[in-house]
Write a protein that holds these residues in place. Sequence first.
Motif, PDB file in Angstrom:
ATOM      1  N   ALA A  11       0.905  -1.735  -0.097  1.00 53.59           N
ATOM      2  CA  ALA A  11       0.201  -0.072  -0.602  1.00 53.59           C
ATOM      3  C   ALA A  11       0.971   1.549   0.236  1.00 53.59           C
ATOM      4  O   ALA A  11       0.156   2.515  -0.421  1.00 53.59           O
ATOM      5  CB  ALA A  11      -0.781   0.140   1.199  1.00 53.59           C
TER       6      ALA A  11
ATOM      7  N   GLU B  79       3.162   4.155  -1.097  1.00 56.52           N
ATOM      8  CA  GLU B  79       2.506   5.434  -1.818  1.00 56.52           C
ATOM      9  C   GLU B  79       4.061   5.215  -2.878  1.00 56.52           C
ATOM     10  O   GLU B  79       3.497   4.870  -3.904  1.00 56.52           O
ATOM     11  CB  GLU B  79       2.326   6.465  -1.535  1.00 56.52           C
ATOM     12  CG  GLU B  79       2.747   7.423  -2.947  1.00 56.52           C
ATOM     13  CD  GLU B  79       2.286   9.264  -2.353  1.00 56.52           C
ATOM     14  OE1 GLU B  79       3.164   9.333  -3.227  1.00 56.52           O
ATOM     15  OE2 GLU B  79       2.062   9.960  -1.614  1.00 56.52           O
ATOM     16  N   VAL B  80       4.998   4.574  -3.077  1.00 56.38           N
ATOM     17  CA  VAL B  80       6.083   4.734  -3.527  1.00 56.38           C
ATOM     18  C   VAL B  80       6.448   3.533  -3.380  1.00 56.38           C
ATOM     19  O   VAL B  80       7.622   2.600  -4.793  1.00 56.38           O
ATOM     20  CB  VAL B  80       7.438   5.203  -2.762  1.00 56.38           C
ATOM     21  CG1 VAL B  80       7.425   6.951  -2.752  1.00 56.38           C
ATOM     22  CG2 VAL B  80       7.976   4.949  -1.514  1.00 56.38           C
TER      23      VAL B  80
ATOM     24  N   HIS C 282      10.292   1.378  -1.863  1.00 53.53           N
ATOM     25  CA  HIS C 282      11.179   1.983  -2.674  1.00 53.53           C
ATOM     26  C   HIS C 282      11.754   3.059  -1.679  1.00 53.53           C
ATOM     27  O   HIS C 282      10.883   2.799  -0.667  1.00 53.53           O
ATOM     28  CB  HIS C 282      11.027   2.637  -4.109  1.00 53.53           C
ATOM     29  CG  HIS C 282      11.731   1.702  -5.572  1.00 53.53           C
ATOM     30  ND1 HIS C 282      11.933   1.201  -5.665  1.00 53.53           N
ATOM     31  CD2 HIS C 282      10.215   1.040  -5.979  1.00 53.53           C
ATOM     32  CE1 HIS C 282      11.869   0.294  -6.791  1.00 53.53           C
ATOM     33  NE2 HIS C 282      10.687   0.335  -6.795  1.00 53.53           N
ATOM     34  N   ALA C 283      12.461   3.648  -1.574  1.00 55.53           N
ATOM     35  CA  ALA C 283      12.489   4.842  -0.525  1.00 55.53           C
ATOM     36  C   ALA C 283      12.337   4.342   1.095  1.00 55.53           C
ATOM     37  O   ALA C 283      13.170   3.480   0.709  1.00 55.53           O
ATOM     38  CB  ALA C 283      11.890   5.923  -1.094  1.00 55.53           C
ATOM     39  N   ARG C 284      11.724   5.314   1.667  1.00 57.32           N
ATOM     40  CA  ARG C 284      12.102   5.059   2.973  1.00 57.32           C
ATOM     41  C   ARG C 284      11.379   3.670   3.013  1.00 57.32           C
ATOM     42  O   ARG C 284      11.690   3.158   4.262  1.00 57.32           O
ATOM     43  CB  ARG C 284      11.045   5.907   3.085  1.00 57.32           C
ATOM     44  CG  ARG C 284      10.827   6.002   4.943  1.00 57.32           C
ATOM     45  CD  ARG C 284       9.688   6.791   5.475  1.00 57.32           C
ATOM     46  NE  ARG C 284      10.771   8.537   5.777  1.00 57.32           N
ATOM     47  CZ  ARG C 284      11.280   8.844   6.302  1.00 57.32           C
ATOM     48  NH1 ARG C 284      11.221   7.767   7.749  1.00 57.32           N
ATOM     49  NH2 ARG C 284      11.645  10.267   6.713  1.00 57.32           N
TER      50      ARG C 284
ATOM     51  N   ALA D  64      13.507   0.776   2.736  1.00 58.54           N
ATOM     52  CA  ALA D  64      14.964   1.108   3.776  1.00 58.54           C
ATOM     53  C   ALA D  64      14.104   0.203   5.407  1.00 58.54           C
ATOM     54  O   ALA D  64      14.315  -0.034   5.720  1.00 58.54           O
ATOM     55  CB  ALA D  64      15.355   2.379   4.145  1.00 58.54           C
TER      56      ALA D  64
ATOM     57  N   ASP E 243      11.964  -4.328  -7.501  1.00 61.01           N
ATOM     58  CA  ASP E 243      10.721  -2.843  -7.780  1.00 61.01           C
ATOM     59  C   ASP E 243       9.428  -3.097  -7.854  1.00 61.01           C
ATOM     60  O   ASP E 243       8.641  -2.797  -8.616  1.00 61.01           O
ATOM     61  CB  ASP E 243      11.334  -2.621  -9.131  1.00 61.01           C
ATOM     62  CG  ASP E 243      10.748  -1.276 -10.236  1.00 61.01           C
ATOM     63  OD1 ASP E 243       9.916  -0.419  -9.577  1.00 61.01           O
ATOM     64  OD2 ASP E 243      10.184  -1.999 -11.523  1.00 61.01           O
TER      65      ASP E 243
ATOM     66  N   ASN F  90       3.835   0.776  -5.792  1.00 66.74           N
ATOM     67  CA  ASN F  90       2.073   0.441  -5.010  1.00 66.74           C
ATOM     68  C   ASN F  90       0.869  -1.050  -5.774  1.00 66.74           C
ATOM     69  O   ASN F  90       0.987  -0.368  -6.791  1.00 66.74           O
ATOM     70  CB  ASN F  90       1.543   1.922  -4.708  1.00 66.74           C
ATOM     71  CG  ASN F  90       0.080   1.868  -4.268  1.00 66.74           C
ATOM     72  OD1 ASN F  90      -0.966   1.970  -5.484  1.00 66.74           O
ATOM     73  ND2 ASN F  90       0.107   2.455  -3.385  1.00 66.74           N
TER      74      ASN F  90
ATOM     75  N   ARG G 287       0.292   2.805   4.793  1.00 70.84           N
ATOM     76  CA  ARG G 287       0.594   3.852   2.769  1.00 70.84           C
ATOM     77  C   ARG G 287       1.079   4.726   3.099  1.00 70.84           C
ATOM     78  O   ARG G 287       1.914   5.129   2.066  1.00 70.84           O
ATOM     79  CB  ARG G 287      -0.933   5.027   2.590  1.00 70.84           C
ATOM     80  CG  ARG G 287      -2.754   3.395   2.681  1.00 70.84           C
ATOM     81  CD  ARG G 287      -3.054   4.489   2.189  1.00 70.84           C
ATOM     82  NE  ARG G 287      -4.250   3.791   2.250  1.00 70.84           N
ATOM     83  CZ  ARG G 287      -5.488   4.045   1.524  1.00 70.84           C
ATOM     84  NH1 ARG G 287      -6.337   4.530   2.767  1.00 70.84           N
ATOM     85  NH2 ARG G 287      -6.535   3.057   1.827  1.00 70.84           N
ATOM     86  N   GLU G 288       1.843   5.569   4.358  1.00 65.29           N
ATOM     87  CA  GLU G 288       2.242   6.300   4.326  1.00 65.29           C
ATOM     88  C   GLU G 288       3.570   6.189   4.961  1.00 65.29           C
ATOM     89  O   GLU G 288       3.061   5.851   6.459  1.00 65.29           O
ATOM     90  CB  GLU G 288       1.757   8.583   4.472  1.00 65.29           C
ATOM     91  CG  GLU G 288       1.482   8.682   3.181  1.00 65.29           C
ATOM     92  CD  GLU G 288       0.769  10.174   3.124  1.00 65.29           C
ATOM     93  OE1 GLU G 288       2.003  10.960   3.477  1.00 65.29           O
ATOM     94  OE2 GLU G 288      -0.150   9.994   3.119  1.00 65.29           O
TER      95      GLU G 288
END
Lengths: 90, 570
Positions: A9, A11-12, A15-17, A20, A55, A58, A85-86
């Motif tokens: 869920a 958003e990105v 990936h990114a945060r 990690a 890869d 969402n 989600r976030e």
Amino acid sequence: MAVRRITVAAEVGLHARPAALFVRAAGKAPGEVTVAKGVGEPVNAKSILAVLSLDVRNGDEITVRVEGDQAGQVLDELVRLAETRESAGG
Amino acid sequence: MADTGRELRGTGVSQGVGAGPVRRFLAQVAEPPAGELRVGAADAERARAADALEAVAADLENRGLRAGDRAGDAARDVLAAQALMARDPGLAEEVARRIEAGGSAERAVYDAFGTYREMLAGAGEYLAARVADLDDVRDRAIAALRGEPRGPGAGPADAAEPPGGEPYVLVARDLAPADTALLDPSRVAAFVTEEGGPTSHTAILARALGVPAVVACAGAAALADGTPVLVDGATGVVRIGASAAELRAAREDAARRRAASSVPTGPGATADGRRVALLANIGGPKDLAAAVDAGAEGIGLYRTEFLFLNRDSPPGAPEQEDAYRAALDAFPGGRVIVRVLDAGADKPLGFLPPPSPEPNPALGERGVRMLRRHPDVLAGQLDALARAAAGGGARLEVMAPMVADAAEAAWFADACREAGIRTGIGVMVELPSAALRARDIVVAVDFVSIGTNDLAQYAFGADRQVGALARLQDPWGPALLDLVALTADAAGDAGKGCGVCGEAAADPALACVLVGLGVTSLSMAAMAIPAVRTAVARNTAAQCREAAVAARAAATAGDARAAARAALTG
């Protein structure tokens, strides 16, 4: 061993945060942790490079598998991260 | 000095003029020779590699913790991810395997990163940016193995900083977040890089810090340390060997500009009083405070995607209404132009999956094309907008993205009227087809707003994300100016408004040219408003027209820029 199939869920995606946070949480597990996208090959969930290479976007389905002690607990945490989600914080 | 009077040219990505002595940060880590073998025992070599990777991870983590607030959360996230890369267990295995097979630690690290590099580079556009992060970790690890320093904050390199706190011009091939996290922005007069494009880390950081920057500047890396240079972040020109007097004049001018733009209020206008509305681009209510602080008269582009991301169904009416109300309340008596949902394969939404895989999302079912497939989503958004507008505050206007022709414009206008929105209906001009036939489009709507970033991408056939094509994304391109002129003429003849909401509006000189072409409102990132306000106020409408004519008479973006600036004051 604990396994679950979930829809990402974040958003990105993974990936990114979110990636990690996911890899860091997997890294705390004593046993082996893998993640697979769709029907693809599972990869080491403790490896940021392997997870990024999947890869995962969402809405993608992933299968998370945790071996060893506290497998259920670790899996719950990983599922929570992937289903958030976030990502928390800035 | 042989260099005196010479010029280098690149792409200006952060406006302003900066001057000072060059301080080079080249930090190129040479590739270890292919097939290089270890000298010592495998165990010792493995330990050496592991120690270097761990040292790099710890250093990256430390930089993330110490990164200044202005370097931003994005930089901190990149550094955290890079630390994880350095500690990656899969990578460690690859390195160990190669050392067992006889390789040196340096070459083993290089090759192990190489396998992942290929995987990431092949895994789609989104990951291409991560390749630069990965290369940076690799180079740091190899530098650590060799005992070389790396980065402006790498300790020994600090000694090379010009003494006395004089601001310097940082020259690099490209800069990674780890390189810039510990920079003291008050010491950097300008950035110049050989590589990178308008969306590179350097460009984004420079704009966030308000430091002038020129990227894709060939020959910059050959400049000698200490060479005095003058950097113009608007024109992309780097003057070499500027005299002390010129440097001082540039610095005083920069200080004057800052002072002149420190009282950013009132409606925007040319020197002779022709009104030019100065509006802000926002991505949600969180950006409203900055827009008000910068003296915006209203909102010229309210991107609404944030409401729709990360969910399985469209947001409810009350949630949408609140988000729109917040903007209308922030500008009583002003204007707020809301762009309806701009979704597509490049930013897929959970409840609006792309109908089929699209090899080229920029040319796919996005913007108004997607809304025509899902009229209920548009109707829900327009209803919420109509209800929000009923509460007063600013005047609400709405516009649709990616409109190709008059039929699409008419379809959107009908949808607005059905929702009770009868005035302030507009469309964005982002496609050359819409600019070429703007005359037909303005019949159907009350205003048009030109999205110069996308219009440049489609006019020049150059992807916005590809830094190597920066030359073709230059908003001064005469072809782009022609399309703007066509659109503004059509709108003016019909008595309709014509705005610009793109990077072009944020460049003070180009903003004057746009006014000269007949554009009636300029919308930009809030931080750019004060400088644009000052530039427009210094020039008369006739000067702006003259600059526009001169720019369109030029054959290249560089000549257009030079010709326009010659016609303008300030």
